[in-house]
Design a protein around this motif. Sequence first.
Motif, PDB file in Angstrom:
ATOM      1  N   VAL A   9       0.872  -1.178   0.000  1.00 35.75           N
ATOM      2  CA  VAL A   9       0.000   0.000   0.000  1.00 35.75           C
ATOM      3  C   VAL A   9       0.906   1.224   0.000  1.00 35.75           C
ATOM      4  CG1 VAL A   9      -1.918  -1.116   1.232  1.00 35.75           C
ATOM      5  CG2 VAL A   9      -0.186   0.142   2.531  1.00 35.75           C
ATOM      6  N   TRP A  10       0.372   2.339  -0.488  1.00 42.05           N
ATOM      7  CA  TRP A  10       1.113   3.597  -0.365  1.00 42.05           C
ATOM      8  C   TRP A  10       0.181   4.782  -0.510  1.00 42.05           C
ATOM      9  CZ3 TRP A  10       2.828   0.202  -4.406  1.00 42.05           C
ATOM     10  CH2 TRP A  10       2.359   0.501  -5.679  1.00 42.05           C
ATOM     11  N   ASP A  11       0.623   5.872   0.091  1.00 39.13           N
ATOM     12  CA  ASP A  11      -0.080   7.153   0.058  1.00 39.13           C
ATOM     13  C   ASP A  11       0.931   8.186  -0.406  1.00 39.13           C
ATOM     14  OD1 ASP A  11      -1.235   9.627   0.587  1.00 39.13           O
ATOM     15  OD2 ASP A  11      -2.155   8.998   2.476  1.00 39.13           O
ATOM     16  N   LEU A  12       0.768   8.672  -1.620  1.00 35.18           N
ATOM     17  CA  LEU A  12       1.761   9.576  -2.194  1.00 35.18           C
ATOM     18  C   LEU A  12       1.803  10.928  -1.500  1.00 35.18           C
ATOM     19  CD1 LEU A  12       1.347   8.816  -6.014  1.00 35.18           C
ATOM     20  CD2 LEU A  12       3.014   7.881  -4.404  1.00 35.18           C
ATOM     21  N   SER A  13       0.763  11.263  -0.730  1.00 32.25           N
ATOM     22  CA  SER A  13       0.804  12.508   0.040  1.00 32.25           C
ATOM     23  C   SER A  13       1.693  12.370   1.273  1.00 32.25           C
ATOM     24  CB  SER A  13      -0.604  12.931   0.453  1.00 32.25           C
ATOM     25  OG  SER A  13      -1.134  12.055   1.432  1.00 32.25           O
ATOM     26  N   VAL A  14       1.925  11.127   1.697  1.00 29.61           N
ATOM     27  CA  VAL A  14       2.822  10.864   2.832  1.00 29.61           C
ATOM     28  C   VAL A  14       4.262  10.702   2.356  1.00 29.61           C
ATOM     29  CG1 VAL A  14       3.395   9.215   4.672  1.00 29.61           C
ATOM     30  CG2 VAL A  14       0.999   9.801   4.210  1.00 29.61           C
ATOM     31  N   ARG A  15       4.425   9.946   1.243  1.00 30.07           N
ATOM     32  CA  ARG A  15       5.792   9.675   0.769  1.00 30.07           C
ATOM     33  C   ARG A  15       5.748   9.303  -0.699  1.00 30.07           C
ATOM     34  NH1 ARG A  15       6.610   6.422   4.113  1.00 30.07           N
ATOM     35  NH2 ARG A  15       7.470   7.909   5.595  1.00 30.07           N
ATOM     36  N   ASP A  16       6.676   9.848  -1.446  1.00 28.70           N
ATOM     37  CA  ASP A  16       6.772   9.483  -2.848  1.00 28.70           C
ATOM     38  C   ASP A  16       7.288   8.050  -2.982  1.00 28.70           C
ATOM     39  OD1 ASP A  16       6.701   9.841  -5.641  1.00 28.70           O
ATOM     40  OD2 ASP A  16       8.838  10.329  -5.669  1.00 28.70           O
ATOM     41  N   GLN A  17       6.831   7.387  -4.015  1.00 33.12           N
ATOM     42  CA  GLN A  17       7.367   6.076  -4.380  1.00 33.12           C
ATOM     43  C   GLN A  17       8.271   6.308  -5.593  1.00 33.12           C
ATOM     44  OE1 GLN A  17       6.563   3.078  -2.710  1.00 33.12           O
ATOM     45  NE2 GLN A  17       5.555   4.412  -1.225  1.00 33.12           N
ATOM     46  N   ASP A  18       9.546   6.540  -5.311  1.00 38.88           N
ATOM     47  CA  ASP A  18      10.426   7.029  -6.364  1.00 38.88           C
ATOM     48  C   ASP A  18      10.757   5.985  -7.424  1.00 38.88           C
ATOM     49  OD1 ASP A  18      12.098   5.425  -4.877  1.00 38.88           O
ATOM     50  OD2 ASP A  18      13.477   7.024  -4.292  1.00 38.88           O
ATOM     51  N   TRP A  19      10.318   4.746  -7.205  1.00 38.41           N
ATOM     52  CA  TRP A  19      10.535   3.702  -8.198  1.00 38.41           C
ATOM     53  C   TRP A  19       9.445   3.701  -9.278  1.00 38.41           C
ATOM     54  CZ3 TRP A  19       6.599   0.031  -8.406  1.00 38.41           C
ATOM     55  CH2 TRP A  19       5.722   0.020  -7.314  1.00 38.41           C
ATOM     56  N   ILE A  20       8.361   4.449  -9.042  1.00 36.04           N
ATOM     57  CA  ILE A  20       7.273   4.507 -10.022  1.00 36.04           C
ATOM     58  C   ILE A  20       7.615   5.579 -11.042  1.00 36.04           C
ATOM     59  CG2 ILE A  20       4.797   4.758 -10.382  1.00 36.04           C
ATOM     60  CD1 ILE A  20       4.324   4.026  -7.496  1.00 36.04           C
ATOM     61  N   THR A  21       8.315   5.175 -12.077  1.00 28.47           N
ATOM     62  CA  THR A  21       8.761   6.109 -13.114  1.00 28.47           C
ATOM     63  C   THR A  21       8.428   5.536 -14.488  1.00 28.47           C
ATOM     64  OG1 THR A  21      10.959   5.107 -13.183  1.00 28.47           O
ATOM     65  CG2 THR A  21      10.657   6.968 -11.690  1.00 28.47           C
ATOM     66  N   GLY A  22       8.292   6.414 -15.459  1.00 24.79           N
ATOM     67  CA  GLY A  22       8.083   5.991 -16.835  1.00 24.79           C
ATOM     68  C   GLY A  22       6.639   5.682 -17.151  1.00 24.79           C
ATOM     69  N   PRO A  23       6.301   5.664 -18.428  1.00 22.84           N
ATOM     70  CA  PRO A  23       4.908   5.478 -18.842  1.00 22.84           C
ATOM     71  C   PRO A  23       4.329   4.119 -18.479  1.00 22.84           C
ATOM     72  CG  PRO A  23       6.388   5.522 -20.746  1.00 22.84           C
ATOM     73  CD  PRO A  23       7.181   5.973 -19.564  1.00 22.84           C
ATOM     74  N   ALA A  24       5.145   3.068 -18.458  1.00 21.84           N
ATOM     75  CA  ALA A  24       4.617   1.736 -18.164  1.00 21.84           C
ATOM     76  C   ALA A  24       4.064   1.633 -16.744  1.00 21.84           C
ATOM     77  CB  ALA A  24       5.699   0.679 -18.385  1.00 21.84           C
ATOM     78  N   LEU A  25       4.678   2.385 -15.825  1.00 24.24           N
ATOM     79  CA  LEU A  25       4.240   2.331 -14.422  1.00 24.24           C
ATOM     80  C   LEU A  25       3.274   3.456 -14.055  1.00 24.24           C
ATOM     81  CD1 LEU A  25       7.565   1.387 -12.563  1.00 24.24           C
ATOM     82  CD2 LEU A  25       5.820  -0.124 -13.526  1.00 24.24           C
ATOM     83  N   ARG A  26       2.944   4.302 -15.007  1.00 24.32           N
ATOM     84  CA  ARG A  26       2.118   5.472 -14.701  1.00 24.32           C
ATOM     85  C   ARG A  26       0.803   5.108 -13.983  1.00 24.32           C
ATOM     86  NH1 ARG A  26       2.021   8.072 -19.587  1.00 24.32           N
ATOM     87  NH2 ARG A  26       3.985   9.092 -19.032  1.00 24.32           N
ATOM     88  N   PRO A  27       0.132   3.985 -14.320  1.00 23.44           N
ATOM     89  CA  PRO A  27      -1.112   3.656 -13.610  1.00 23.44           C
ATOM     90  C   PRO A  27      -0.929   3.458 -12.107  1.00 23.44           C
ATOM     91  CG  PRO A  27      -0.970   2.404 -15.647  1.00 23.44           C
ATOM     92  CD  PRO A  27       0.360   3.064 -15.459  1.00 23.44           C
ATOM     93  N   LEU A  28       0.295   3.231 -11.651  1.00 19.51           N
ATOM     94  CA  LEU A  28       0.546   3.041 -10.223  1.00 19.51           C
ATOM     95  C   LEU A  28       0.772   4.362  -9.485  1.00 19.51           C
ATOM     96  CD1 LEU A  28       2.975  -0.025 -10.292  1.00 19.51           C
ATOM     97  CD2 LEU A  28       0.484  -0.022 -10.003  1.00 19.51           C
ATOM     98  N   ARG A  29       0.863   5.458 -10.234  1.00 19.58           N
ATOM     99  CA  ARG A  29       1.184   6.734  -9.587  1.00 19.58           C
ATOM    100  C   ARG A  29      -0.088   7.362  -9.031  1.00 19.58           C
ATOM    101  NH1 ARG A  29       4.835   9.897  -8.067  1.00 19.58           N
ATOM    102  NH2 ARG A  29       6.462   8.435  -8.629  1.00 19.58           N
ATOM    103  N   ARG A  30      -0.662   6.696  -8.043  1.00 21.34           N
ATOM    104  CA  ARG A  30      -1.790   7.197  -7.268  1.00 21.34           C
ATOM    105  C   ARG A  30      -1.790   6.451  -5.947  1.00 21.34           C
ATOM    106  NH1 ARG A  30      -6.141   3.826  -6.860  1.00 21.34           N
ATOM    107  NH2 ARG A  30      -6.417   2.144  -8.399  1.00 21.34           N
TER     108      ARG A  30
END
Length: 279
Positions: A9-30
């Motif tokens: 689980v993750w909450d991007l307002s608490v901490r960035d997940q810096d491994w979520i980069t690039g277009p393939a992983l974009r759906p995870l950037r929430r």
Amino acid sequence: MTVDAHHHVWDLSVRDQDWITGPALRPLRRDFTVRDLMPEASAAGVDRTVLVQTVTVPEETPELLALADAHELIAGVVGWADLTRPDLPDELARLRELPGGRYLKGIRHQVQGEPDPEWLLRPDVRRGLAAVAAAGLVYDLVVREHQLPACVAAAASLPRLTFVLDHAGKPPVASGALEPWASGVRALAALPNTVCKLSGLVTEADPASWSADDLRPYAGVVLDAFGPGRLMFGSDWPVCTLAAAYGEVLATARALARDLDDSGRRQVFETTAARVYGL
């Protein structure tokens, strides 16, 4: 009962997940929260889960333990701690005194991102692994196939520590190749203090066109090498959503284990995880 032995689980307002980069992983950037998972798990018949770290910062593990304390679904946590710190035994004891500390079952480091393929064999790392064993915790291995020989050497040198291979060692499903991954996995499985997760396969395949038949050769290797008594299902949610919905991942894992008898299936989908993690 069904245990999901691996999710995040993750909450991007608490901490960035810096491994979520690039277009393939974009759906995870929430944000992906326990409350997002609960209806998915309930619909799939999952009763208990193991929540696993995603970033190498000390602040995350206390947060995961607090989530386990607040949500009945989470029965265990695999957190992160710096294996190289000299006072690691004290740090592990401190974590266990925190709210939800009783849910700490294991430690993991993103070994897959270490440039040294023998990082696990460094003296300071091995000292940390020994401290994990002394604390009665397990160690989750998130590695790639070229790092499997170091995993074998580390597990052989620390027989008191249970090593759990995440995502079946990330086999090259998309390419269809089996070697050298299969030989590395079999060498690790030959050691009695090793366990494997039937997890993460859907995202190692072609996300747009995978099928259970693509995964079957790799599932067959780990089923044969570890046996159901040392194999456990994990969804790898929400990373799995890049290729499949939660329920589809579980249904696919059940299809891959269809040739097992009732006892074997129960081990893969419940009792192995419960035993290894002390759920």
